[in-house]
Design a protein around this motif. Structure first.
Motif, PDB file in Angstrom:
ATOM      1  N   GLY A   1      -5.343  14.761   0.684  1.00 26.47           N
ATOM      2  CA  GLY A   1      -4.466  13.737   1.229  1.00 26.47           C
ATOM      3  C   GLY A   1      -3.064  13.815   0.668  1.00 26.47           C
ATOM      4  N   GLU A   2      -2.953  14.201  -0.593  1.00 22.74           N
ATOM      5  CA  GLU A   2      -1.637  14.277  -1.229  1.00 22.74           C
ATOM      6  C   GLU A   2      -0.757  15.340  -0.583  1.00 22.74           C
ATOM      7  N   MET A   3      -1.404  16.389  -0.016  1.00 18.50           N
ATOM      8  CA  MET A   3      -0.626  17.426   0.659  1.00 18.50           C
ATOM      9  C   MET A   3      -0.686  17.277   2.183  1.00 18.50           C
ATOM     10  N   ASP A   4      -1.107  16.097   2.635  1.00 23.56           N
ATOM     11  CA  ASP A   4      -1.114  15.735   4.060  1.00 23.56           C
ATOM     12  C   ASP A   4      -2.166  16.467   4.882  1.00 23.56           C
TER      13      ASP A   4
ATOM     14  N   PRO B   1     -22.275  14.173  17.480  1.00 24.44           N
ATOM     15  CA  PRO B   1     -21.333  13.853  16.404  1.00 24.44           C
ATOM     16  C   PRO B   1     -19.957  13.481  16.946  1.00 24.44           C
ATOM     17  N   LYS B   2     -19.391  12.447  16.344  1.00 26.95           N
ATOM     18  CA  LYS B   2     -18.045  11.998  16.694  1.00 26.95           C
ATOM     19  C   LYS B   2     -17.226  11.968  15.417  1.00 26.95           C
ATOM     20  N   GLY B   3     -16.028  12.550  15.468  1.00 24.84           N
ATOM     21  CA  GLY B   3     -15.161  12.562  14.298  1.00 24.84           C
ATOM     22  C   GLY B   3     -14.270  11.338  14.285  1.00 24.84           C
ATOM     23  N   VAL B   4     -14.529  10.425  13.379  1.00 26.14           N
ATOM     24  CA  VAL B   4     -13.750   9.187  13.279  1.00 26.14           C
ATOM     25  C   VAL B   4     -12.529   9.449  12.401  1.00 26.14           C
ATOM     26  N   MET B   5     -11.349   9.260  12.984  1.00 21.89           N
ATOM     27  CA  MET B   5     -10.102   9.476  12.249  1.00 21.89           C
ATOM     28  C   MET B   5      -9.723   8.182  11.521  1.00 21.89           C
ATOM     29  N   LEU B   6      -9.756   8.237  10.192  1.00 20.48           N
ATOM     30  CA  LEU B   6      -9.392   7.092   9.366  1.00 20.48           C
ATOM     31  C   LEU B   6      -8.125   7.422   8.599  1.00 20.48           C
ATOM     32  N   THR B   7      -7.139   6.557   8.715  1.00 19.51           N
ATOM     33  CA  THR B   7      -5.858   6.791   8.063  1.00 19.51           C
ATOM     34  C   THR B   7      -5.905   6.330   6.608  1.00 19.51           C
TER      35      THR B   7
ATOM     36  N   LEU C   1       0.846  -1.193   0.000  1.00 18.65           N
ATOM     37  CA  LEU C   1       0.000   0.000   0.000  1.00 18.65           C
ATOM     38  C   LEU C   1       0.884   1.246   0.000  1.00 18.65           C
ATOM     39  N   PRO C   2       0.582   2.222  -0.848  1.00 19.58           N
ATOM     40  CA  PRO C   2       1.385   3.442  -0.880  1.00 19.58           C
ATOM     41  C   PRO C   2       1.084   4.334   0.323  1.00 19.58           C
TER      42      PRO C   2
ATOM     43  N   PRO D   1       4.264   9.497   9.613  1.00 18.16           N
ATOM     44  CA  PRO D   1       5.033   8.837   8.555  1.00 18.16           C
ATOM     45  C   PRO D   1       4.232   7.732   7.879  1.00 18.16           C
ATOM     46  N   GLY D   2       4.655   7.374   6.676  1.00 17.18           N
ATOM     47  CA  GLY D   2       4.008   6.284   5.958  1.00 17.18           C
ATOM     48  C   GLY D   2       2.540   6.557   5.717  1.00 17.18           C
TER      49      GLY D   2
END
Length: 517
Positions: A84-87, A178-184, A11-12, A160-161
């Motif tokens: 996402g490409e710029m983080d 509301p809950k903010g789910v953080m998905l990597t 996975l990239p 990283p990664g």
């Protein structure tokens, strides 16, 4: 399908690199369709470049939250990938939420900027006006609106990664808060790769992108699954049965939906007499809420295809299990756990229980969320020290490992000391030939017990009343499962994905207030 360890290793770092891979390898292959617009993978790459330049101009920085208020469209795809490409983190919000809900989420996530997809959404346009957003237009992205810069926004660290957060998905669950789910990036790409791989999605497929990308089902399973496989995504801003018929005829090969979508589609066929032409369709799947046997059977009869099933939740990005192409099922099992995902059925004492018994479903795997944003205590309540996620759903597992979802723990109705699972009662109503869909909730009773209240949606013009439906159910259910009240409605309140809003129904049942449903 390849071994999960190999998939994970390859996975990239970022979602965008899935699209970039196909941009380099098959630039002329069709990547996206929306109405009359067609984007090849080369053109998707150009749109991502255009979106990236825009975000830098708007002073969006790595670790910032970029809030995207809208509905499914090609610019939304480009903005998610460019963020996402710029983080930056993409907080993807459905424009059909109320102004209060939008404001609450914007304040909670501390968005640096808010962009509104005004081209496809009247609601997004209204929110943009209320928030003082300015209209913009670009050659590839078209028209959209940009909210003012939030100078108070603080940036989060860049991981990283592919451990960096890609998306912030807000869910109220059964709590209403509301809950903010953080998905990597890794969470989302794992599900896209493995779930998509089990569907054999690849070049030449045209997947239906009608599930909102503000919901993780539409984001990970459909959008990212398509990108991982190099398929084409046919983007639809909203679900409309007549449009589904046209899109099927035009060449869809895959349709992932929620059961309520299939119920409404079947109702449309019954009311209009329309015939389904789906010359290329090879895969149908439901998820997001319990699949009713009657909906499964009728859908399969119409299409001559198996309606596959699956289960997950936002916190697991979302898929935990799904049925397999090579092992079609006649029942409504949600199938086996995805390769790489572990599951447990846990009893009240916290210990695993034998197959065949009902307990809480716990899962662990690469899709498990990073946590709830700015809520470590809430995260610790659902994910233990060993990484096990308590789904909050009741399930049982057959001897062959297949899982059956019995119902949400928080929706369980306890009547006269017996457990009543709403899905079981709903299945009885849904089997009635004049019923489109139903939803069952509990209501506190004066004696400390709970009553069963059934909301039943019938087809327009149908001549059937609550008493008749009550008799239908009474002849098919044990006495403690029979509804104390049946409410006939023209439509059930639903969210953007078509999932029934049981919170609203439960409140209406408690207050005996049904006029505004």
């Amino acid at each position: 399908m390849r071994a999960v360890a190999d998939i994970l290793a390859d996975l990239p770092p970022r979602l965008s690199q899935l699209a970039r891979h196909w941009q380099r390898r098959t630039p002329d292959a069709l990547a996206m369709i929306q109405g009359d617009i067609r984007w090849t993978y080369a053109q998707l790459g150009e749109a991502m470049d255009e979106a990236g330049v825009l975000l830098k101009e708007l002073e969006v920085r790595p670790g910032d939250r970029l809030m995207l208020v809208g509905e499914n469209c090609l610019p939304l795809v480009a903005l998610i990938l460019a963020a996402g490409e710029m983080d930056a983190w993409a907080a993807i919000i459905n424009a059909r939420l109320s102004e209060r809900e939008i404001d609450t989420i914007r304040d909670h996530c501390g968005a640096r900027r808010v962009i509104y997809t005004t081209d496809v959404s009247a609601e997004a346009t209204l929110h943009a006006r209320q928030h003082g957003a300015q209209m913009r237009a670009l050659p590839r992205l078209g028209s959209f609106a940009v909210g003012p810069l939030n100078h108070e926004c603080g940036s989060e660290p860049v991981e990283p990664g592919n451990g960096q957060v890609a998306a912030l998905i807000y869910t109220s669950g059964t709590t209403g808060t509301p809950k903010g789910v953080m998905l990597t990036h890794r969470n989302i790409m794992f599900v896209g790769a493995v779930s998509g791989g089990l569907r054999d999605i690849g070049p030449g497929d045209v997947a239906y992108g009608v599930l909102p990308m503000s919901h993780v089902f539409g984001l990970a399973s459909v959008l990212v699954g398509s990108l991982y496989g190099g398929a084409c995504l046919h983007v639809a801003p909203r679900f409309a049965p007549a449009q589904v018929l046209a899109d099927l005829k035009a060449g869809l090969t895959m349709w992932n939906g929620v059961p309520a979508m299939f119920a409404k589609f079947l109702e449309h066929l019954r009311l209009t007499g329309a015939k389904v032409e789906a010359p290329c369709l090879r895969f149908l799947s439901a998820g997001g809420s319990p699949l009713d046997p009657a909906i499964k059977a009728e859908t399969e009869a119409v299409f001559g295809r198996v309606l596959n099933n699956g289960y997950g939740l936002t916190e697991s990005a979302p898929t935990i299990c799904q049925t397999r192409l090579d092992a079609p099922r006649a029942d409504c099992s949600v199938g086996h756990a995805l390769p790489g995902v572990e599951v447990r059925i846990v009893g009240p004492d916290g210990k695993d229980i034998p197959d065949g018994q009902v307990g809480e479903l716990w899962s662990r795997g690469p899709g498990t969320m990073k946590g709830y944003y700015r809520a470590p205590e809430m995260t610790a309540e659902v994910i233990d020290a060993e990484g096990w996620l308590n789904t909050g759903d009741f399930a049982r597992r057959d001897a062959d490992g297949a899982l059956f979802i019995v119902g949400r723990a928080k929706e369980l109705i306890i009547r006269s000391g017996f457990n009543v699972y709403p899905a079981e009662v709903e299945a009885v109503f849904n089997a009635h030939p004049l019923v489109t869909h139903s939803a069952v909730v509990g209501r506190p009773a004066a004696d400390g017990n709970e009553e069963v209240v059934a909301f039943v949606q019938v087809a327009p013009g149908t001549q059937i009343d609550a008493a008749q439906l009550g008799e239908w159910a009474a002849s098919r259910l044990a006495p403690y499962k029979r509804p104390g009240e049946v409410v006939v409605v023209g439509h059930l309140p639903a969210g953007a994905t078509g999932k029934i809003l049981k919170n609203r129904l439960a409140e209406a049942a408690r207050n005996h207030a049904y006029d505004n449903l």
